[in-house]
Design a protein around this motif. Structure first.
Motif, PDB file in Angstrom:
ATOM      1  N   THR A  37     -12.471  -0.158  -6.396  1.00 56.81           N
ATOM      2  CA  THR A  37     -11.053  -0.727  -5.467  1.00 56.81           C
ATOM      3  C   THR A  37      -9.952   0.210  -6.068  1.00 56.81           C
ATOM      4  O   THR A  37     -10.624   1.125  -6.921  1.00 56.81           O
ATOM      5  CB  THR A  37     -10.421  -2.085  -6.363  1.00 56.81           C
ATOM      6  OG1 THR A  37     -10.359  -2.339  -7.637  1.00 56.81           O
ATOM      7  CG2 THR A  37     -11.272  -3.364  -6.427  1.00 56.81           C
ATOM      8  N   ALA A  38      -8.947   0.143  -6.581  1.00 60.23           N
ATOM      9  CA  ALA A  38      -7.434   0.936  -5.455  1.00 60.23           C
ATOM     10  C   ALA A  38      -6.240   0.733  -5.305  1.00 60.23           C
ATOM     11  O   ALA A  38      -6.383  -0.713  -5.100  1.00 60.23           O
ATOM     12  CB  ALA A  38      -7.787   2.434  -4.551  1.00 60.23           C
ATOM     13  N   ASP A  39      -5.721   0.855  -6.543  1.00 64.26           N
ATOM     14  CA  ASP A  39      -3.953   0.088  -6.076  1.00 64.26           C
ATOM     15  C   ASP A  39      -3.392   0.810  -4.907  1.00 64.26           C
ATOM     16  O   ASP A  39      -4.001   1.680  -4.406  1.00 64.26           O
ATOM     17  CB  ASP A  39      -3.463   0.064  -7.492  1.00 64.26           C
ATOM     18  CG  ASP A  39      -3.161   1.874  -7.634  1.00 64.26           C
ATOM     19  OD1 ASP A  39      -2.935   2.199  -6.970  1.00 64.26           O
ATOM     20  OD2 ASP A  39      -2.450   2.328  -9.081  1.00 64.26           O
ATOM     21  N   GLU A  43      -4.962   5.282  -7.383  1.00 59.65           N
ATOM     22  CA  GLU A  43      -5.807   4.664  -9.307  1.00 59.65           C
ATOM     23  C   GLU A  43      -6.684   3.702  -8.429  1.00 59.65           C
ATOM     24  O   GLU A  43      -6.560   2.703  -8.422  1.00 59.65           O
ATOM     25  CB  GLU A  43      -4.655   4.241  -9.510  1.00 59.65           C
ATOM     26  CG  GLU A  43      -2.977   5.422  -9.861  1.00 59.65           C
ATOM     27  CD  GLU A  43      -3.391   7.303 -10.040  1.00 59.65           C
ATOM     28  OE1 GLU A  43      -4.152   7.449 -10.857  1.00 59.65           O
ATOM     29  OE2 GLU A  43      -2.611   7.701  -9.588  1.00 59.65           O
ATOM     30  N   CYS A  44      -8.136   5.079  -9.099  1.00 61.66           N
ATOM     31  CA  CYS A  44      -9.319   3.848  -8.732  1.00 61.66           C
ATOM     32  C   CYS A  44      -9.332   3.225 -10.051  1.00 61.66           C
ATOM     33  O   CYS A  44      -8.708   3.769 -11.055  1.00 61.66           O
ATOM     34  CB  CYS A  44     -10.107   5.443  -8.328  1.00 61.66           C
ATOM     35  SG  CYS A  44      -9.831   5.661  -6.757  1.00 61.66           S
ATOM     36  N   ASP A  45     -10.598   2.242  -9.686  1.00 63.16           N
ATOM     37  CA  ASP A  45     -10.532   1.411 -10.987  1.00 63.16           C
ATOM     38  C   ASP A  45     -12.500   1.861 -10.395  1.00 63.16           C
ATOM     39  O   ASP A  45     -12.717   0.845  -9.704  1.00 63.16           O
ATOM     40  CB  ASP A  45      -9.811   0.648 -11.405  1.00 63.16           C
ATOM     41  CG  ASP A  45     -10.379  -0.368 -12.269  1.00 63.16           C
ATOM     42  OD1 ASP A  45     -11.290   0.376 -13.242  1.00 63.16           O
ATOM     43  OD2 ASP A  45     -11.498  -1.335 -12.088  1.00 63.16           O
ATOM     44  N   SER A  77      -9.773  -5.196 -11.104  1.00 62.12           N
ATOM     45  CA  SER A  77     -10.415  -5.006 -10.339  1.00 62.12           C
ATOM     46  C   SER A  77      -9.026  -5.865  -9.300  1.00 62.12           C
ATOM     47  O   SER A  77      -9.070  -5.953  -7.987  1.00 62.12           O
ATOM     48  CB  SER A  77     -11.729  -5.932  -9.737  1.00 62.12           C
ATOM     49  OG  SER A  77     -12.299  -5.024 -10.402  1.00 62.12           O
ATOM     50  N   ASN A  80      -5.842  -4.867  -8.167  1.00 60.03           N
ATOM     51  CA  ASN A  80      -6.011  -3.649  -7.350  1.00 60.03           C
ATOM     52  C   ASN A  80      -6.108  -4.070  -5.679  1.00 60.03           C
ATOM     53  O   ASN A  80      -5.171  -3.646  -4.870  1.00 60.03           O
ATOM     54  CB  ASN A  80      -7.019  -2.714  -7.519  1.00 60.03           C
ATOM     55  CG  ASN A  80      -6.795  -1.599  -9.060  1.00 60.03           C
ATOM     56  OD1 ASN A  80      -5.978  -1.487  -8.633  1.00 60.03           O
ATOM     57  ND2 ASN A  80      -7.922  -1.075  -9.705  1.00 60.03           N
ATOM     58  N   GLU A  83      -3.065  -5.817  -3.990  1.00 58.10           N
ATOM     59  CA  GLU A  83      -2.104  -4.528  -3.539  1.00 58.10           C
ATOM     60  C   GLU A  83      -2.739  -3.390  -2.594  1.00 58.10           C
ATOM     61  O   GLU A  83      -2.140  -3.197  -1.402  1.00 58.10           O
ATOM     62  CB  GLU A  83      -1.625  -3.912  -4.967  1.00 58.10           C
ATOM     63  CG  GLU A  83      -0.606  -4.085  -6.064  1.00 58.10           C
ATOM     64  CD  GLU A  83      -0.460  -3.162  -7.085  1.00 58.10           C
ATOM     65  OE1 GLU A  83       0.220  -3.245  -7.884  1.00 58.10           O
ATOM     66  OE2 GLU A  83      -0.848  -1.842  -6.719  1.00 58.10           O
ATOM     67  N   ASN A  84      -3.657  -3.615  -2.484  1.00 60.49           N
ATOM     68  CA  ASN A  84      -4.569  -3.062  -1.848  1.00 60.49           C
ATOM     69  C   ASN A  84      -6.049  -3.994  -0.959  1.00 60.49           C
ATOM     70  O   ASN A  84      -6.909  -3.484  -2.388  1.00 60.49           O
ATOM     71  CB  ASN A  84      -4.926  -1.033  -2.557  1.00 60.49           C
ATOM     72  CG  ASN A  84      -5.906  -0.978  -1.214  1.00 60.49           C
ATOM     73  OD1 ASN A  84      -6.270  -1.225  -0.114  1.00 60.49           O
ATOM     74  ND2 ASN A  84      -6.220   0.785  -1.593  1.00 60.49           N
TER      75      ASN A  84
END
Length: 301
Positions: A37-39, A43-45, A77, A80, A83-84
């Motif tokens: 996922t990413a925000d 910015e990724c996770d 997750s 994020n 937001e995305n």
């Protein structure tokens, strides 16, 4: 990199906008997947999800769902996704087919109650730690193979209930050693630090050391600050703690001392100034009786 032709061939032959029958069967067998996922800033996770076969559930060829169990409370997750909504799922079968499946899509969170209204046949997991706190519904946009070329062949470990109860190195009745990696059914949703892996990478210990270091720095930084208990230690030998003219100059001192039990900041500065002047008087050079009678007003007048 000279791979345009190969990439176009792959997209044309392997990338689907839905889950075909074989993909749906593959998903139903999986016990884990990796979640990207990413925000809103990009910015990724990357995270890991696991459960019994079927916990990642196909609703139709374009929709699947998975439960969010009780975890560490960070909700990276879910945060994020709020937001995305875009996500990537990677499932890898290490033990049987040695193949992977990518699913990219967009997601939304759904409460357990809401989901069961539209899907009343959704099973209820009997293990308390595997009760869904919320569900993530994924709309499939891309689905494609991850080739087996670099996927290692692994052998599934003993999954008997409560295998993790054995201490590291302790042998069971079959002579097998316990291991930190074993997970018993009783571990789902646990807050037991040992079962969760403890401080495996030593990060908590380092955090404690950093906190202690910051505390030492703050203490060192306050070494020169005025503290009532240390005030008398700083009075030069032979000097009165509070000259009478200083006490008169700060008539509120007795009231403040009685009220607060300590000097105010302004009073402490006044006190220090009086002590410096008192010491200066003792070192004052005497060149004439006239100069001796005049009050000393400091080195710079």
């Amino acid at each position: 990199m000279g791979t345009v032709e190969r990439a176009e061939k792959f997209y044309g032959e392997q990338v689907l906008d839905h889950l075909n029958a074989r993909m749906r069967d593959f998903v139903a067998r999986q016990e884990m997947f990796f979640l990207a996922t990413a925000d809103r800033h990009g910015e990724c996770d990357n995270s890991f999800r696991a459960g019994p076969p079927g916990f990642l559930r196909v609703l139709d060829e374009r929709t699947l769902i998975y439960p969010e169990y009780r975890g560490n409370g960070v909700h990276a997750s879910l945060g994020n996704l709020s937001e995305n909504p875009h996500l990537g799922i990677l499932m890898v079968d290490f033990t049987h087919d040695r193949i992977g499946l990518h699913i990219n899509g967009s997601a939304r969170t759904v409460s357990d109650a809401e989901l069961r209204v539209s899907h009343p046949g959704l099973p209820v997991d009997p293990v308390p730690g595997r009760r869904a706190r919320v569900w993530v519904e994924v709309g499939v946009e891309e689905a494609y193979i991850h080739c087996r070329k670099h996927i290692p062949h692994l052998v599934k470990a003993d999954s008997r209930p409560y295998a993790a109860e054995r201490r590291d190195g302790e042998r069971d009745e079959r002579g097998e050693r316990g291991d930190r990696g074993e997970r018993g059914e009783g571990d789902w949703g646990t807050d037991d630090s040992r079962r969760k892996g403890g401080d495996f990478f030593g990060a908590a210990a380092q955090a404690a050391e950093r906190a202690a270091g910051r505390a030492d720095e703050r203490t060192a930084g306050r070494a020169d600050e005025w503290v009532p208990e240390r005030a008398l230690e700083r009075v030069p030998a032979g000097l009165p703690e509070w000259p009478e003219h200083g006490r008169a100059a700060t008539g509120q001192w007795d009231y403040e001392r009685e009220r607060h039990g300590r000097r105010t900041e302004a009073q402490e500065w006044q006190r220090r100034a009086e002590l410096v002047l008192e010491q200066a008087r003792r070192w004052q050079p005497v060149e004439s009786q006239q100069e001796q009678r005049e009050p000393f007003r400091g080195w710079f007048g």
